[in-house]
Write a protein that holds these residues in place. Structure first.
Motif: not given
Ligand SMILES: [Zn+2]
Length: 312
Positions: A37, A46, A49, A34
């Protein structure tokens, strides 16, 4: 002969397609990291997040999907829901009531969007480029002004034949009564016209009562709750809005309106599992019950006016 069997086969395939619930695309087994994050994961979003794993590059296609997603048209495709509302409305409602929320555009938002489009096409975005609302308004204004002059004429004519005593008092009361009733009816009619979308929703709420009563024991929706049935009615309303948008756009509104009123029979049949005739009869019965309720309200207000004039 060959073409007819071919058509039959195609129709059977179409029926199968209609009844098949929407299938979500399979999940990719690609590894993603990702960018927001830094979490490593497999899947379309993801888990930490919520960012989508698609369209990492700002391509034009990616930008278009991003634009649509930002406005809520992305995943729960607006266009697919429109298509399904036209081609398989009852099965869409069944899927939605069974919990397939993510497969379709949200129903209340859909109805609002379609109301906005209806406003757009009826105020000029149609093949005649005509503001139909304004046209109806002026026509209505003319009818009312004609009615008014007629009323004034009768009001002027009435006092000339005045006799003495009790009779004239009775006459006065009856003219007052007629005046109250006519203003009441005209005002009601005007209200329906001026607040058309509001009255449509009120009508749907009213109609959903007898419809629920008529369809609650249907074989395919046994044990359906009124709240669920009401949501089905919202979907039906969206389907009708689509047809009405097309008819307004093509300026065939006046003729199409009657047929559009009959279209809920299709989703109701698909949803309930009743035969076409069973559905049509139940639909007409529900309509009659709701109409009777409105007539009852009108009679009640006329009786109210009667009491007001003669017994107060
Ligand atoms: Zn993420």
């Amino acid at each position: 002969m060959k073409t007819s069997t071919d058509l039959k086969k195609r129709y059977r395939l179409f029926r199968l397609w209609q009844q098949r619930p929407y299938r979500v695309a399979p999940m990719s087994d690609e590894q993603h990291s990702c960018p927001t994050c830094g979490t490593n994961y497999v899947g379309n979003y993801c888990p930490r997040c919520g960012q989508s794993s698609f369209s990492r590059r700002f391509s034009f296609k990616g930008n278009l999907t991003r634009f649509l997603e930002e406005w809520g048209f992305g995943n729960r495709s607006f266009l697919r829901t429109i298509r399904d509302l036209v081609l398989r409305p009852g099965y869409l409602i069944r899927d939605y009531l069974n919990g397939m929320f993510m497969a379709y555009f949200p129903p209340f938002k859909m109805l609002l969007m379609l109301a906005a489009i209806t406003l757009l096409v009826s105020t000029g975005f149609n093949i005649k480029r005509q503001n139909l609302i304004q046209k109806e308004q002026t026509e209505l204004e003319e009818t009312f002004s004609e009615n008014k002059t007629e009323q004034e004429e009768t009001a002027v004519a009435a006092p000339s034949e005045k006799d003495s005593g009790k009779e004239s008092a009775d006459d006065e009361k009856s003219t007052r009564f007629a005046k109250i009733v006519s203003t009441m009816l005209i005002k009601g009619y005007r209200f329906i016209y001026d607040y058309y979308s509001l009255t449509t929703i009120a009508w749907i709420i009213l109609l959903s009562g007898p419809l629920f009563w008529m369809f609650r024991h249907a074989p395919k929706i046994l044990g359906i709750a009124y709240s669920e049935f009401f949501l089905a009615m919202i979907w039906c309303e969206s389907m009708m809005a689509i047809f009405s948008i097309v008819s307004i756009f093509l300026c065939i509104d006046t003729y199409a309106q009657f047929f559009i009123l009959l279209t809920p029979v299709i989703p109701l049949r698909q949803l309930s599992g009743y035969s076409y005739w069973q559905t049509i009869l139940r639909y007409i019965a529900s309509y009659t019950l709701a109409a009777c309720f409105i007539i009852f309200l009108i009679i009640l207000s006329i009786v109210g006016a009667l009491f007001y004039v003669y017994f107060s």
